[in-house]
Design a protein around this motif. Structure first.
Motif, short mmCIF file in Angstrom:
data_model
loop_
_atom_site.label_atom_id
_atom_site.label_comp_id
_atom_site.label_asym_id
_atom_site.label_seq_id
_atom_site.Cartn_x
_atom_site.Cartn_y
_atom_site.Cartn_z
N LEU A 184 15.53 21.74 12.26
CA LEU A 184 14.52 21.63 11.21
C LEU A 184 13.22 21.13 11.83
N MET A 185 12.10 21.70 11.36
CA MET A 185 10.78 21.26 11.82
C MET A 185 10.11 20.49 10.67
N PRO A 186 10.41 19.19 10.53
CA PRO A 186 9.93 18.43 9.38
C PRO A 186 8.41 18.25 9.34
N GLN A 187 7.74 18.39 10.48
CA GLN A 187 6.29 18.19 10.51
C GLN A 187 5.53 19.26 9.73
N ILE A 188 6.16 20.41 9.46
CA ILE A 188 5.47 21.43 8.66
C ILE A 188 6.10 21.62 7.29
N GLN A 189 7.07 20.76 6.97
CA GLN A 189 7.77 20.84 5.69
C GLN A 189 6.94 20.15 4.60
N ASN A 190 6.97 20.71 3.38
CA ASN A 190 6.31 20.08 2.25
C ASN A 190 6.92 18.69 2.04
N PRO A 191 6.09 17.65 1.93
CA PRO A 191 6.60 16.28 1.82
C PRO A 191 7.54 16.05 0.63
N SER A 192 7.38 16.79 -0.45
CA SER A 192 8.26 16.56 -1.60
C SER A 192 9.69 17.03 -1.35
N TYR A 193 9.92 17.76 -0.27
CA TYR A 193 11.27 18.21 0.09
C TYR A 193 11.83 17.49 1.31
N TYR A 194 11.09 16.52 1.83
CA TYR A 194 11.50 15.79 3.03
C TYR A 194 12.86 15.13 2.80
N LEU A 195 13.80 15.36 3.70
CA LEU A 195 15.17 14.85 3.66
C LEU A 195 15.96 15.33 2.44
N ARG A 196 15.52 16.44 1.81
CA ARG A 196 16.24 16.96 0.64
C ARG A 196 16.74 18.38 0.83
N THR A 197 16.57 18.96 2.01
CA THR A 197 17.03 20.34 2.23
C THR A 197 17.84 20.42 3.52
N ARG A 198 18.69 21.44 3.55
CA ARG A 198 19.41 21.73 4.80
C ARG A 198 19.95 23.15 4.74
N PHE A 247 6.06 25.49 3.02
CA PHE A 247 7.38 25.48 3.65
C PHE A 247 8.28 24.41 3.05
N ILE A 248 9.40 24.86 2.49
CA ILE A 248 10.41 23.96 1.94
C ILE A 248 11.35 23.55 3.07
N HIS A 249 11.68 24.51 3.91
CA HIS A 249 12.57 24.28 5.05
C HIS A 249 12.16 25.26 6.14
N PHE A 250 11.94 24.77 7.34
CA PHE A 250 11.56 25.63 8.46
C PHE A 250 12.48 25.31 9.63
N HIS A 251 13.36 26.24 9.94
CA HIS A 251 14.40 26.06 10.96
C HIS A 251 14.03 26.92 12.17
N HIS A 252 13.74 26.26 13.29
CA HIS A 252 13.28 26.97 14.49
C HIS A 252 13.95 26.36 15.71
N ASN A 253 14.39 27.22 16.63
CA ASN A 253 15.07 26.76 17.86
C ASN A 253 16.24 25.83 17.55
N GLY A 254 16.98 26.16 16.51
CA GLY A 254 18.18 25.41 16.20
C GLY A 254 17.99 24.10 15.46
#
Length: 153
Positions: A82-96, A73-80
């Motif tokens: 971002l769910m950073p806990q399941i995001q790949n760490p190399s994309y942390y704070l780099r996607t929207r 997961f590069i970006h997982f948007h659920h219930n309005g």
């Protein structure tokens, strides 16, 4: 009017509305660019993806993935959000996502500060609509492009 008849009428109307929304969602296609998106290292890039005809994706779970990564997961948007806990760490704070545009069917994703390792094929999923589309990102170094300029001129 009989309360049972009123309840039957309300349920019938609600079922009609739900079926109408499902039919529109089934007719809508998820479309990403068929041309590769090209970026330079350090650039911000948008991976365009949208529903056509446009319908709201505001209540959708939008998942951007890249096969071969763990987690993918590069970006997982659920219930309005971002769910950073399941995001790949190399994309942390780099996607929207463009959250204000979800209502218009725009599920495009922006990647900040692109790296060489970001190059590859990305998939966008809309979970409840069972929609999927893919897009290719090509990343180059500025030295390579400078060399290409000198070669061409």
């Amino acid at each position: 009017m009989n309360p049972f008849s009123l309840m039957t009428c309300i349920i019938t109307i609600l079922l009609f509305l739900v079926c109408s929304l499902v039919c529109v969602a089934e007719q809508s296609e998820l479309i990403c660019s068929h041309q590769p998106i090209v970026a330079l290292v350090g650039d911000d890039v948008i991976l365009p993806c949208y529903l056509d005809p446009p319908i709201s994706a505001s209540s959708e779970t939008v998942a951007w993935t890249r096969p071969g990564l763990d987690p993918e997961f590069i970006h997982f948007h659920h219930n309005g959000r971002l769910m950073p806990q399941i995001q790949n760490p190399s994309y942390y704070l780099r996607t929207r996502l463009f959250v204000d545009e979800l209502q218009n069917g725009n599920v495009s994703m922006k990647i900040f500060r692109v790296k060489i390792s970001d190059a590859g094929k990305y998939f966008c999923f809309l979970e409840s609509m069972l929609k999927e589309a893919s897009i290719q990102l090509t990343v180059g170094k500025s030295d390579f492009l400078k060399m290409m300029n000198y070669t061409l001129w």
